[in-house]
Motif scaffolding. Sequence first.
Motif, mmCIF file in Angstrom:
data_model
loop_
_atom_site.group_PDB
_atom_site.id
_atom_site.type_symbol
_atom_site.label_atom_id
_atom_site.label_comp_id
_atom_site.label_asym_id
_atom_site.label_seq_id
_atom_site.Cartn_x
_atom_site.Cartn_y
_atom_site.Cartn_z
ATOM 1 N N ALA A 2 -29.242 -23.545 35.962
ATOM 2 C CA ALA A 2 -30.882 -23.457 35.851
ATOM 3 C C ALA A 2 -30.674 -22.654 34.339
ATOM 4 O O ALA A 2 -29.951 -21.041 34.598
ATOM 5 N N THR A 17 -35.533 -23.661 33.311
ATOM 6 C CA THR A 17 -35.169 -24.826 32.856
ATOM 7 C C THR A 17 -34.364 -24.893 34.105
ATOM 8 O O THR A 17 -33.004 -24.842 33.983
ATOM 9 N N PRO A 18 -34.066 -26.218 35.264
ATOM 10 C CA PRO A 18 -34.008 -26.786 35.634
ATOM 11 C C PRO A 18 -32.668 -26.919 35.737
ATOM 12 O O PRO A 18 -32.797 -27.900 34.452
ATOM 13 N N LEU A 22 -32.016 -32.471 37.556
ATOM 14 C CA LEU A 22 -33.276 -32.251 38.547
ATOM 15 C C LEU A 22 -34.446 -32.232 37.461
ATOM 16 O O LEU A 22 -35.982 -32.579 38.606
ATOM 17 N N ARG A 23 -34.427 -32.966 36.665
ATOM 18 C CA ARG A 23 -35.823 -31.947 35.381
ATOM 19 C C ARG A 23 -36.407 -33.823 36.020
ATOM 20 O O ARG A 23 -37.877 -33.346 35.405
ATOM 21 N N VAL A 26 -38.089 -31.772 39.264
ATOM 22 C CA VAL A 26 -38.210 -30.535 39.685
ATOM 23 C C VAL A 26 -39.069 -29.738 37.939
ATOM 24 O O VAL A 26 -37.977 -30.299 36.799
ATOM 25 N N TYR A 29 -39.335 -23.783 36.378
ATOM 26 C CA TYR A 29 -39.113 -22.679 37.143
ATOM 27 C C TYR A 29 -39.910 -21.333 36.749
ATOM 28 O O TYR A 29 -39.614 -21.182 34.932
ATOM 29 N N VAL A 99 -42.203 -22.310 41.781
ATOM 30 C CA VAL A 99 -41.602 -24.119 41.313
ATOM 31 C C VAL A 99 -42.947 -25.491 41.132
ATOM 32 O O VAL A 99 -43.673 -24.990 41.762
ATOM 33 N N PHE A 149 -33.019 -18.256 39.550
ATOM 34 C CA PHE A 149 -32.918 -20.062 39.243
ATOM 35 C C PHE A 149 -32.552 -20.848 39.143
ATOM 36 O O PHE A 149 -31.785 -21.980 40.058
ATOM 37 N N LEU A 152 -32.201 -21.681 43.146
ATOM 38 C CA LEU A 152 -33.289 -22.836 43.058
ATOM 39 C C LEU A 152 -32.905 -24.472 42.989
ATOM 40 O O LEU A 152 -32.597 -24.890 43.406
ATOM 41 N N ASP A 153 -31.439 -24.261 41.726
ATOM 42 C CA ASP A 153 -30.934 -25.581 41.547
ATOM 43 C C ASP A 153 -29.850 -26.315 42.392
ATOM 44 O O ASP A 153 -29.811 -27.005 42.876
ATOM 45 N N ASP A 157 -30.855 -29.332 44.348
ATOM 46 C CA ASP A 157 -29.641 -30.388 44.327
ATOM 47 C C ASP A 157 -29.201 -31.070 45.749
ATOM 48 O O ASP A 157 -29.610 -32.370 46.008
#
Length: 308
Positions: A2, A17-18, A22-23, A26, A29, A99, A149, A152-153, A157
Amino acid sequence: MARDALATAAHGMAFGTPAAPLRPYVLGYRGYRLALHVPRRRLEVPTDVVTLALTFEGTMRLTDAVEPGPGVALASVAAGLRRTATIAEHAGVLHGLAVSLTPHGAYRAFGPLAGELGGQWAEAGDVLGPRLRTLSARLADAPTWPARFALLDAYFDARLADGPRWEPSVHWVWHQLRRSHGLVPIHALVEGTGWSRRRLELCFRRHLGLAPKQAATILRLQRTLRVLTHQAATGPDGGRLAGERIDGARIASLCGYYDQSHLDRTFRTMVGCSPREFLSSRGSATARPEPTDRIAGRVTSAVLAPGG
């Protein structure tokens, strides 16, 4: 990984931005660190997004905006799709991140728990398990927003790689509802799946937490909000459709309501105020330390006056 898009350091807001894979699941963020001198109240309208808010400092009190009750105080929040708006309050100090997930992304990440969240708020760590509590602690210890971030990715994932997928018919129904902004007739969805109406409702509830008809009302409301806010932003001569001024009756017809009175009644039963009152609250939100809307491309919120 991200990428961090820091808004303004003084305001303590950051957007991530994921990673590309993932987009579809997700949406984004959002990090925040607020230290205000007064409490903050936000009106959060129904959206087609599942929200996970992990708080490092502070707590939030959530109350139904249509049928106010005592509310519930939560440190971190998992919120499924809701048909009525929420008033979210904090004392002025709040540090954490949120998120935004598509309903399918929430189901792939958390399985049937995502469906069980429909219409509810819950303490995130209680319903989503120890792995999320561990993640929250690591996020709090991370030194920067880009590092958070990236964590989180990696988390999503791993969750999405092995997570369950929607049944194809549920995916098709959701696509039809979103494509039509909630206007496709339910009988067309029943015919398209080959299921009975009862089976369609039960399966859709299991995956999204709401029946198709309820999900349709959220999508219609979102379209209504986009039209109304665009019209408010462009002024008396800017909101035009096919060369014509979009009056209240035309907006109602465009968004799937019988007439303007039907639109106003539905809006009030879902948001807790009239469209005019909602737009007025958004219009008074200038020079505040956070964006009005939580998610790009969606109308999500109005920042309310303290005690208002």
